[in-house]
Motif scaffolding. Structure first.
Motif, PDB file in Angstrom:
ATOM      1  N   GLU A  13     112.305  -0.981 106.171  1.00 20.95           N
ATOM      2  CA  GLU A  13     111.289  -0.195 106.026  1.00 20.95           C
ATOM      3  C   GLU A  13     110.865  -0.129 104.462  1.00 20.95           C
ATOM      4  OE1 GLU A  13     110.276   4.604 106.750  1.00 20.95           O
ATOM      5  OE2 GLU A  13     112.254   3.876 107.313  1.00 20.95           O
ATOM      6  N   GLN A  14     109.511  -0.237 104.376  1.00 25.64           N
ATOM      7  CA  GLN A  14     108.859  -0.229 103.070  1.00 25.64           C
ATOM      8  C   GLN A  14     108.285   0.985 102.563  1.00 25.64           C
ATOM      9  OE1 GLN A  14     108.830  -3.173 100.856  1.00 25.64           O
ATOM     10  NE2 GLN A  14     108.150  -1.567  99.372  1.00 25.64           N
ATOM     11  N   ARG A  15     108.791   1.525 101.651  1.00 27.37           N
ATOM     12  CA  ARG A  15     108.464   2.663 100.969  1.00 27.37           C
ATOM     13  C   ARG A  15     107.397   2.563  99.969  1.00 27.37           C
ATOM     14  NH1 ARG A  15     113.301   3.698 102.792  1.00 27.37           N
ATOM     15  NH2 ARG A  15     114.062   5.733 103.539  1.00 27.37           N
ATOM     16  N   VAL A  16     106.524   3.496  99.975  1.00 27.59           N
ATOM     17  CA  VAL A  16     105.227   3.196  99.122  1.00 27.59           C
ATOM     18  C   VAL A  16     105.786   4.104  97.663  1.00 27.59           C
ATOM     19  CG1 VAL A  16     102.748   4.174  98.605  1.00 27.59           C
ATOM     20  CG2 VAL A  16     103.608   3.548 100.640  1.00 27.59           C
ATOM     21  N   THR A  21     101.134   1.887  93.951  1.00 27.94           N
ATOM     22  CA  THR A  21      99.737   2.594  94.269  1.00 27.94           C
ATOM     23  C   THR A  21      98.982   2.326  92.990  1.00 27.94           C
ATOM     24  OG1 THR A  21     100.473   4.727  93.711  1.00 27.94           O
ATOM     25  CG2 THR A  21     100.330   4.265  95.981  1.00 27.94           C
ATOM     26  N   ILE A  22      99.434   2.419  91.971  1.00 28.80           N
ATOM     27  CA  ILE A  22      98.915   2.128  90.678  1.00 28.80           C
ATOM     28  C   ILE A  22      98.216   0.692  90.581  1.00 28.80           C
ATOM     29  CG2 ILE A  22      98.956   1.703  88.178  1.00 28.80           C
ATOM     30  CD1 ILE A  22     100.940   4.144  88.323  1.00 28.80           C
ATOM     31  N   LEU A  23      99.172  -0.598  90.840  1.00 28.45           N
ATOM     32  CA  LEU A  23      98.607  -1.953  91.084  1.00 28.45           C
ATOM     33  C   LEU A  23      97.577  -1.828  91.950  1.00 28.45           C
ATOM     34  CD1 LEU A  23      98.784  -4.719  90.226  1.00 28.45           C
ATOM     35  CD2 LEU A  23     100.768  -4.912  91.902  1.00 28.45           C
ATOM     36  N   ALA A  24      97.703  -1.357  93.203  1.00 23.76           N
ATOM     37  CA  ALA A  24      96.585  -1.359  94.385  1.00 23.76           C
ATOM     38  C   ALA A  24      95.277  -1.121  93.659  1.00 23.76           C
ATOM     39  CB  ALA A  24      97.105  -0.627  95.505  1.00 23.76           C
ATOM     40  N   GLY A  25      95.245   0.176  92.919  1.00 25.10           N
ATOM     41  CA  GLY A  25      94.068   0.734  92.300  1.00 25.10           C
ATOM     42  C   GLY A  25      93.560  -0.552  91.306  1.00 25.10           C
ATOM     43  N   PRO A  28      91.524  -6.794  91.965  1.00 25.58           N
ATOM     44  CA  PRO A  28      90.174  -7.113  92.002  1.00 25.58           C
ATOM     45  C   PRO A  28      89.663  -6.681  93.472  1.00 25.58           C
ATOM     46  CG  PRO A  28      91.390  -8.959  91.253  1.00 25.58           C
ATOM     47  CD  PRO A  28      92.426  -8.078  91.625  1.00 25.58           C
ATOM     48  N   LEU A  29      88.453  -6.308  93.668  1.00 23.75           N
ATOM     49  CA  LEU A  29      87.798  -5.927  94.856  1.00 23.75           C
ATOM     50  C   LEU A  29      87.524  -6.934  95.783  1.00 23.75           C
ATOM     51  CD1 LEU A  29      85.330  -2.703  93.541  1.00 23.75           C
ATOM     52  CD2 LEU A  29      88.073  -2.792  94.418  1.00 23.75           C
ATOM     53  N   HIS A  30      88.267  -7.932  96.094  1.00 22.63           N
ATOM     54  CA  HIS A  30      88.121  -9.334  97.053  1.00 22.63           C
ATOM     55  C   HIS A  30      88.190  -8.160  98.358  1.00 22.63           C
ATOM     56  CE1 HIS A  30      88.917 -11.963  94.329  1.00 22.63           C
ATOM     57  NE2 HIS A  30      89.999 -11.724  93.833  1.00 22.63           N
ATOM     58  N   HIS A  31      89.143  -7.044  98.580  1.00 25.64           N
ATOM     59  CA  HIS A  31      89.257  -6.522  99.630  1.00 25.64           C
ATOM     60  C   HIS A  31      89.104  -4.758  99.339  1.00 25.64           C
ATOM     61  CE1 HIS A  31      90.220  -5.244 103.740  1.00 25.64           C
ATOM     62  NE2 HIS A  31      90.429  -6.644 103.866  1.00 25.64           N
ATOM     63  N   ARG A  32      88.445  -4.238 100.071  1.00 30.69           N
ATOM     64  CA  ARG A  32      88.098  -2.623  99.752  1.00 30.69           C
ATOM     65  C   ARG A  32      88.721  -1.896 100.736  1.00 30.69           C
ATOM     66  NH1 ARG A  32      84.065  -2.217  95.985  1.00 30.69           N
ATOM     67  NH2 ARG A  32      82.693  -3.955  95.801  1.00 30.69           N
ATOM     68  N   ASP A  33      89.667  -2.333 101.573  1.00 30.12           N
ATOM     69  CA  ASP A  33      90.387  -1.358 102.448  1.00 30.12           C
ATOM     70  C   ASP A  33      91.484  -0.989 101.535  1.00 30.12           C
ATOM     71  OD1 ASP A  33      92.742  -0.645 104.219  1.00 30.12           O
ATOM     72  OD2 ASP A  33      91.218  -0.872 105.831  1.00 30.12           O
ATOM     73  N   PRO A  34      91.791   0.376 101.384  1.00 33.68           N
ATOM     74  CA  PRO A  34      92.854   0.769 100.592  1.00 33.68           C
ATOM     75  C   PRO A  34      94.343   0.528 101.013  1.00 33.68           C
ATOM     76  CG  PRO A  34      91.630   2.724 101.205  1.00 33.68           C
ATOM     77  CD  PRO A  34      90.851   1.364 101.841  1.00 33.68           C
ATOM     78  N   PHE A  35      94.316   0.458 102.479  1.00 42.50           N
ATOM     79  CA  PHE A  35      95.665   0.105 103.024  1.00 42.50           C
ATOM     80  C   PHE A  35      95.891  -1.222 102.746  1.00 42.50           C
ATOM     81  CE2 PHE A  35      98.688  -0.979 106.364  1.00 42.50           C
ATOM     82  CZ  PHE A  35      99.818  -0.082 106.268  1.00 42.50           C
ATOM     83  N   LEU A  39      99.093  -3.089 100.666  1.00 44.61           N
ATOM     84  CA  LEU A  39      99.993  -4.059 101.125  1.00 44.61           C
ATOM     85  C   LEU A  39     100.255  -5.315 100.313  1.00 44.61           C
ATOM     86  CD1 LEU A  39      98.961  -4.384 105.086  1.00 44.61           C
ATOM     87  CD2 LEU A  39     100.926  -3.332 103.864  1.00 44.61           C
ATOM     88  N   ILE A  40      98.964  -5.763  99.624  1.00 45.03           N
ATOM     89  CA  ILE A  40      99.050  -6.568  98.575  1.00 45.03           C
ATOM     90  C   ILE A  40      99.824  -6.512  97.422  1.00 45.03           C
ATOM     91  CG2 ILE A  40      97.345  -8.058  97.025  1.00 45.03           C
ATOM     92  CD1 ILE A  40      95.251  -7.993  99.072  1.00 45.03           C
ATOM     93  N   ALA A  41      99.728  -5.114  96.893  1.00 44.50           N
ATOM     94  CA  ALA A  41     100.401  -4.706  95.912  1.00 44.50           C
ATOM     95  C   ALA A  41     101.938  -4.590  96.092  1.00 44.50           C
ATOM     96  CB  ALA A  41      99.888  -3.124  95.407  1.00 44.50           C
ATOM     97  N   GLN A  42     102.333  -4.382  97.320  1.00 44.80           N
ATOM     98  CA  GLN A  42     103.642  -4.172  97.521  1.00 44.80           C
ATOM     99  C   GLN A  42     104.313  -5.753  97.780  1.00 44.80           C
ATOM    100  OE1 GLN A  42     103.396  -2.210 101.431  1.00 44.80           O
ATOM    101  NE2 GLN A  42     104.497  -0.544 100.566  1.00 44.80           N
ATOM    102  N   ALA A  43     103.353  -6.729  98.095  1.00 45.40           N
ATOM    103  CA  ALA A  43     103.769  -8.010  98.191  1.00 45.40           C
ATOM    104  C   ALA A  43     104.233  -8.612  96.728  1.00 45.40           C
ATOM    105  CB  ALA A  43     102.929  -8.828  99.056  1.00 45.40           C
ATOM    106  N   ILE A  44     103.226  -8.253  95.756  1.00 45.75           N
ATOM    107  CA  ILE A  44     103.400  -8.752  94.422  1.00 45.75           C
ATOM    108  C   ILE A  44     104.572  -8.046  93.777  1.00 45.75           C
ATOM    109  CG2 ILE A  44     102.227  -8.574  92.097  1.00 45.75           C
ATOM    110  CD1 ILE A  44      99.427  -8.869  93.574  1.00 45.75           C
ATOM    111  N   LEU A  45     104.841  -6.598  93.830  1.00 40.91           N
ATOM    112  CA  LEU A  45     106.072  -6.257  93.258  1.00 40.91           C
ATOM    113  C   LEU A  45     107.201  -6.335  93.820  1.00 40.91           C
ATOM    114  CD1 LEU A  45     104.193  -2.686  92.312  1.00 40.91           C
ATOM    115  CD2 LEU A  45     104.708  -4.845  90.687  1.00 40.91           C
ATOM    116  N   GLU A  46     107.529  -6.884  94.908  1.00 44.66           N
ATOM    117  CA  GLU A  46     108.595  -6.989  95.576  1.00 44.66           C
ATOM    118  C   GLU A  46     109.563  -8.091  95.279  1.00 44.66           C
ATOM    119  OE1 GLU A  46     110.631  -4.917  97.610  1.00 44.66           O
ATOM    120  OE2 GLU A  46     109.143  -3.439  97.327  1.00 44.66           O
TER     121      GLU A  46
END
Length: 67
Positions: A13-16, A21-25, A28-35, A39-46
């Motif tokens: 289970e991946q917790r937020v 959330t700070i990285l997600a914000g 770059p706005l390649h994708h505007r969907d916050p969820f 997911l991209i931020a989680q992939a980067i930080l893991e």
């Protein structure tokens, strides 16, 4: 139960987190969907691989794989 089967297969289970959330914000706005941005931020930080069928996510990170 789905959760039990997922754990049996080795999924975790991946917790937020605040860092995610700070990285997600700040991504770059390649994708505007916050969820999706989360997911991209989680992939980067893991770090972890994000496997998706969404072509717009591929340009966000080298950790995103298109299926």
């Amino acid at each position: 139960m789905i959760l039990r089967e997922a754990e049996t297969l080795g999924f975790i289970e991946q917790r937020v987190t605040s860092r995610q959330t700070i990285l997600a914000g700040t991504l770059p706005l390649h994708h505007r969907d916050p969820f999706d941005r989360l997911l991209i931020a989680q992939a980067i930080l893991e770090p972890a691989r994000l496997v998706t069928a969404d072509r717009t996510l591929v340009q966000s990170s080298e950790l995103v794989d298109l299926i």
